[in-house]
Design an enzyme around this catalytic site. Structure first.
Site, PDB file in Angstrom:
ATOM      1  N   HIS A  78       0.826  -1.207   0.000  1.00 29.85           N
ATOM      2  CA  HIS A  78       0.000   0.000   0.000  1.00 29.85           C
ATOM      3  C   HIS A  78       0.861   1.258   0.000  1.00 29.85           C
ATOM      4  O   HIS A  78       2.019   1.236   0.428  1.00 29.85           O
ATOM      5  CB  HIS A  78      -0.929  -0.001   1.203  1.00 29.85           C
ATOM      6  CG  HIS A  78      -2.020  -1.025   1.100  1.00 29.85           C
ATOM      7  ND1 HIS A  78      -3.075  -1.066   1.965  1.00 29.85           N
ATOM      8  CD2 HIS A  78      -2.230  -2.029   0.214  1.00 29.85           C
ATOM      9  CE1 HIS A  78      -3.883  -2.047   1.625  1.00 29.85           C
ATOM     10  NE2 HIS A  78      -3.379  -2.656   0.564  1.00 29.85           N
ATOM     11  N   GLU A  80       0.823   3.972   1.829  1.00 26.84           N
ATOM     12  CA  GLU A  80       1.316   4.383   3.149  1.00 26.84           C
ATOM     13  C   GLU A  80       2.469   3.485   3.593  1.00 26.84           C
ATOM     14  O   GLU A  80       3.456   3.955   4.163  1.00 26.84           O
ATOM     15  CB  GLU A  80       0.182   4.329   4.184  1.00 26.84           C
ATOM     16  CG  GLU A  80      -1.011   5.200   3.850  1.00 26.84           C
ATOM     17  CD  GLU A  80      -2.074   4.499   2.989  1.00 26.84           C
ATOM     18  OE1 GLU A  80      -3.177   5.049   2.882  1.00 26.84           O
ATOM     19  OE2 GLU A  80      -1.798   3.423   2.428  1.00 26.84           O
ATOM     20  N   CYS A 106      -6.422   1.927   5.223  1.00 27.76           N
ATOM     21  CA  CYS A 106      -7.127   0.716   5.615  1.00 27.76           C
ATOM     22  C   CYS A 106      -6.732   0.333   7.046  1.00 27.76           C
ATOM     23  O   CYS A 106      -5.870   0.967   7.658  1.00 27.76           O
ATOM     24  CB  CYS A 106      -6.812  -0.421   4.629  1.00 27.76           C
ATOM     25  SG  CYS A 106      -5.108  -1.027   4.752  1.00 27.76           S
ATOM     26  N   CYS A 109      -2.904  -0.559   7.306  1.00 30.40           N
ATOM     27  CA  CYS A 109      -2.056   0.636   7.269  1.00 30.40           C
ATOM     28  C   CYS A 109      -2.224   1.468   8.535  1.00 30.40           C
ATOM     29  O   CYS A 109      -1.261   2.032   9.047  1.00 30.40           O
ATOM     30  CB  CYS A 109      -2.355   1.465   6.023  1.00 30.40           C
ATOM     31  SG  CYS A 109      -1.729   0.703   4.502  1.00 30.40           S
TER      32      CYS A 109
END
Length: 171
Positions: A78, A80, A106, A109
């Protein structure tokens, strides 16, 4: 005059153009002491085939997975997470930093950002946990960030593309 939030979010929107996911395209910027220390976008790990080239089982078989489900078979990192990993690779502390992400992080994360001691998360597009019974736990985790999780109201002309609802942007 452009606000600080609009400036950093604009950079996160530019960073997401490198995302190679067939679903959502997300960009993230980590800011500390008013300086960008790292950026990240979602995609496959370095040296692996991109999603657009069939590198991710989940992206390759999108019809088999509901939205926000099947991350255990997804090879993508992801945005992040990529930003945090890049900061670590180059020895940049992110404790008390601010994260600007084009998508509300999410659950996974969020946990990583909490553990890294991020101060505040800013986002444009909302994300909710796909399992209703876990939404409360997800929001509780996000409430533990000292500066909270804040939505930035900014126009996103690429929203349809970024959220996986339109063809890729050329260029």
């Amino acid at each position: 005059m452009i606000t600080k939030d609009d400036y950093y979010m604009g950079i996160a929107m530019a960073v997401r153009r490198k995302a190679n996911c067939m679903g959502r395209r997300v960009g993230a910027v980590i800011v500390k002491r008013n300086r960008i220390i790292s950026t990240g976008y979602n995609g496959t790990p370095e040296g692996m085939a991109n999603c657009l080239d069939g590198g991710c089982v989940r992206c390759k078989n999108r019809e088999a997975y509901k939205a926000s489900v099947g991350y255990d078979v997804c090879i993508c990192v992801h945005a992040e997470q990529n930003a945090l990993i890049t900061a670590a690779r180059f020895g940049n502390s992110i404790e008390d930093a601010f994260v600007y992400s084009t998508l509300r992080p999410c659950f996974d994360c969020t946990k990583v950002l909490l553990q890294a001691k991020v101060h505040t998360i800013y986002y444009i597009h909302d994300w909710a946990h796909p399992i209703d019974s876990l939404q409360e736990q997800y929001l509780l985790a996000q409430s533990k960030l000292p500066g909270g999780v804040r939505k930035v109201e900014i126009q996103d002309p690429e929203a349809e593309w970024a959220n996986g609802n339109a063809a890729p942007i050329s260029g």
